[in-house]
Design an enzyme around this catalytic site. Structure first.
Site, PDB file in Angstrom:
ATOM      1  N   ASP A   1      -2.676   9.583 -10.017  1.00  0.00           N
ATOM      2  CA  ASP A   1      -2.756   8.464 -10.976  1.00  0.00           C
ATOM      3  C   ASP A   1      -1.379   8.144 -11.556  1.00  0.00           C
ATOM      4  O   ASP A   1      -1.030   6.978 -11.751  1.00  0.00           O
ATOM      5  CB  ASP A   1      -3.710   8.802 -12.127  1.00  0.00           C
TER       6      ASP A   1
ATOM      7  N   ASP B   1       0.848  -1.190   0.000  1.00  0.00           N
ATOM      8  CA  ASP B   1       0.000   0.000   0.000  1.00  0.00           C
ATOM      9  C   ASP B   1       0.890   1.250   0.000  1.00  0.00           C
ATOM     10  O   ASP B   1       1.847   1.336   0.780  1.00  0.00           O
ATOM     11  CB  ASP B   1      -0.892  -0.022   1.250  1.00  0.00           C
TER      12      ASP B   1
ATOM     13  N   GLU C   1      -4.893   2.406  -4.150  1.00  0.00           N
ATOM     14  CA  GLU C   1      -3.432   2.538  -4.109  1.00  0.00           C
ATOM     15  C   GLU C   1      -2.816   1.318  -3.437  1.00  0.00           C
ATOM     16  O   GLU C   1      -1.748   1.348  -2.868  1.00  0.00           O
ATOM     17  CB  GLU C   1      -3.055   3.864  -3.426  1.00  0.00           C
TER      18      GLU C   1
ATOM     19  N   HIS D   1      -5.494  14.585  -8.422  1.00  0.00           N
ATOM     20  CA  HIS D   1      -5.706  13.175  -8.769  1.00  0.00           C
ATOM     21  C   HIS D   1      -4.920  12.721  -9.986  1.00  0.00           C
ATOM     22  O   HIS D   1      -4.546  11.553 -10.080  1.00  0.00           O
ATOM     23  CB  HIS D   1      -7.200  12.906  -8.982  1.00  0.00           C
TER      24      HIS D   1
ATOM     25  N   ASN E   1      -2.715  13.055  -3.352  1.00  0.00           N
ATOM     26  CA  ASN E   1      -3.885  13.551  -4.087  1.00  0.00           C
ATOM     27  C   ASN E   1      -4.253  14.966  -3.656  1.00  0.00           C
ATOM     28  O   ASN E   1      -4.502  15.837  -4.486  1.00  0.00           O
ATOM     29  CB  ASN E   1      -5.095  12.648  -3.819  1.00  0.00           C
TER      30      ASN E   1
HETATM   31  N1  GTP Z   1      -5.349   9.486  -7.791  1.00  0.00           N
HETATM   32  C1  GTP Z   1      -5.983   8.394  -7.357  1.00  0.00           C
HETATM   33  N2  GTP Z   1      -6.277   8.300  -6.042  1.00  0.00           N
HETATM   34  C2  GTP Z   1      -6.898   7.188  -5.593  1.00  0.00           C
HETATM   35  C3  GTP Z   1      -7.226   6.134  -6.463  1.00  0.00           C
HETATM   36  N3  GTP Z   1      -7.827   5.158  -5.722  1.00  0.00           N
HETATM   37  C4  GTP Z   1      -7.852   5.606  -4.447  1.00  0.00           C
HETATM   38  N4  GTP Z   1      -7.293   6.835  -4.347  1.00  0.00           N
HETATM   39  C5  GTP Z   1      -7.125   7.667  -3.152  1.00  0.00           C
HETATM   40  O1  GTP Z   1      -6.165   7.084  -2.292  1.00  0.00           O
HETATM   41  C6  GTP Z   1      -6.341   7.657  -0.984  1.00  0.00           C
HETATM   42  C7  GTP Z   1      -6.100   6.591   0.047  1.00  0.00           C
HETATM   43  O2  GTP Z   1      -6.103   7.213   1.290  1.00  0.00           O
HETATM   44  P1  GTP Z   1      -6.119   6.477   2.676  1.00  0.00           P
HETATM   45  O3  GTP Z   1      -6.816   5.152   2.543  1.00  0.00           O
HETATM   46  O4  GTP Z   1      -6.629   7.435   3.687  1.00  0.00           O
HETATM   47  O5  GTP Z   1      -4.635   6.102   2.970  1.00  0.00           O
HETATM   48  P2  GTP Z   1      -3.284   6.939   2.865  1.00  0.00           P
HETATM   49  O6  GTP Z   1      -3.492   8.399   2.756  1.00  0.00           O
HETATM   50  O7  GTP Z   1      -2.489   6.298   1.770  1.00  0.00           O
HETATM   51  O8  GTP Z   1      -2.615   6.658   4.259  1.00  0.00           O
HETATM   52  P3  GTP Z   1      -1.908   5.332   4.764  1.00  0.00           P
HETATM   53  O9  GTP Z   1      -2.379   4.195   3.901  1.00  0.00           O
HETATM   54  O10 GTP Z   1      -2.350   5.187   6.176  1.00  0.00           O
HETATM   55  O11 GTP Z   1      -0.444   5.548   4.640  1.00  0.00           O
HETATM   56  C8  GTP Z   1      -7.757   8.233  -0.960  1.00  0.00           C
HETATM   57  O12 GTP Z   1      -7.656   9.642  -0.914  1.00  0.00           O
HETATM   58  C9  GTP Z   1      -8.369   7.793  -2.284  1.00  0.00           C
HETATM   59  O13 GTP Z   1      -9.256   8.748  -2.833  1.00  0.00           O
HETATM   60  C10 GTP Z   1      -6.912   6.282  -7.859  1.00  0.00           C
HETATM   61  O14 GTP Z   1      -7.171   5.418  -8.686  1.00  0.00           O
HETATM   62  N5  GTP Z   1      -6.280   7.419  -8.242  1.00  0.00           N
END
Ligand code: GTP
Length: 334
Positions: A214, A197, A240, A210, A205
């Site tokens: 991506d 992850d 992610e 975004h 983001n």
């Molecule tokens: N740009 C983009 N963002 C995505 C995609 N799928 C998910 N996200 C974003 O990924 C982010 C994941 O955030 P969190 O689950 O809070 O986790 P994090 O900020 O990575 O924090 P930790 O995992 O605790 O380190 C969210 O803001 C989602 O909107 C995608 O396909 N593209």
């Protein structure tokens, strides 16, 4: 003698139109024709029709020629899968009298395929050009079909396998004959499941937007692809989040492989964003757990990495030891 309607041209057309069901039907007809008395030449010259009696499928491979082991394993998997999907009455027609021998040639994009007679001294190639042509065309059909199936299992952004194929592949591994262990280059190898992850991706983001987010996903996917072996299975598991199914000797080796992947990501400069890190959790695939339990445990190891400062790799087995040690000391304390 009958001629099948499923010519090579038709196969190509069906592939380009993405008509998967029709293609499967057509492909099955081709194989039935090829392996039955109705054998004929559909995607090549009729002159090949005498070949039928000589083409048998057997998957004991005695030599890998000049092909790299990984490439060779991938071929073998391709053929095994194709044969595995055949209806039972067709399987009965297979007589294990021949040995497949792969040699790398320039004739075919996938490399060349030559069949040798096991009984033949020193395994000399006994195929005529026409026979070889037949096999190469058959390979073409396999290749096109595999490509089509492949396309439907790919995540469009990362170009890795998608979430839907994850369960399917893991189930296949858990139910396959060799199961969790396979002999690879004279060594027992075990399957491992890792979940990865990207750390603080929300921040990426929120700060850069975004589109840049991506791009990070795309670059991370490319780096992972470049790091892992040809036949390791890489999935985009969620936004992610990534999953990897791979084989290696033992947990120590698995940790090293994953830690090098972690290091590669951490040392790469990402456009605009600069540094990106990943947290990773993994578990050995074995008899102890059901599929969902296995994923949960790998996830627990991932969150252990997150909770302990991110940018690190954790083995679920080691967590158990930690937990047992903690509960063990609890007992002593009270
Ligand atoms: N740009 C983009 N963002 C995505 C995609 N799928 C998910 N996200 C974003 O990924 C982010 C994941 O955030 P969190 O689950 O809070 O986790 P994090 O900020 O990575 O924090 P930790 O995992 O605790 O380190 C969210 O803001 C989602 O909107 C995608 O396909 N593209």
């Amino acid at each position: 003698m009958q001629t099948s309607n499923c010519g090579y041209g038709l196969v190509k057309q069906l592939v380009s139109q993405k008509k998967e069901n029709e293609l499967k039907q057509c492909f099955s007809l081709i194989l039935q024709d090829l392996l039955s008395d109705r054998f004929d030449a559909y995607f090549f010259s009729k002159k090949c029709c005498h070949v039928k009696a000589q083409i048998e499928f057997q998957f004991t491979v005695h030599a890998s020629g000049v092909m790299h082991q990984e490439e060779y394993d991938a071929y073998l998997k391709l053929f095994k899968n194709a044969i595995h999907d055949l209806p039972d009455h067709i399987k009965l027609l297979k007589q294990p009298t021949r040995t497949l021998f792969f040699a790398k040639t320039d004739i075919h994009p996938l490399g060349g395929l030559i069949i040798t007679n096991k009984a033949h001294k020193e395994g000399k190639v006994i195929l005529t050009d026409k026979e070889e042509g037949l096999i190469l065309h058959l390979l073409d059909v396999y290749f096109l079909q595999m490509q089509l199936l492949h396309n439907s299992s790919i995540d469009p952004l990362s170009q890795l396998l998608n979430r839907q194929s994850f369960e399917q592949k893991l189930t296949e591994i858990m139910h396959s004959e060799g199961r969790y262990q396979q002999k690879k280059i004279d060594q027992e190898q075990n399957w491992f499941l890792a979940i990865l992850d990207i750390d603080h991706f929300k921040q990426v983001n929120d700060t850069f937007g975004h589109v840049i987010g991506d791009e990070v996903i795309v670059l991370v996917s490319q780096l992972l692809k470049s790091h892992f072996r040809f036949d390791d299975l890489l999935f985009r598991y969620g936004g992610e989040e990534f999953a990897i199914l791979f084989m290696t000797d033992n947990s120590d080796q698995a940790w090293k492989v994953l830690d090098r992947a972690r290091e590669l990501i951490a040392n790469t400069r990402f456009p605009q964003v600069s540094n990106v890190t990943m947290s990773i959790g993994f578990i050995q695939v074995g008899d102890d757990y059901q599929l969902s339990e296995l994923v949960n445990k790998a996830d627990m190891a991932l969150y252990f990495s997150k909770d302990n400062g991110r940018n690190q790799v954790s083995d679920y087995q080691q967590l158990n030891i930690v937990q047992q040690a903690v509960s063990g000391s609890d007992i002593e304390l009270f």
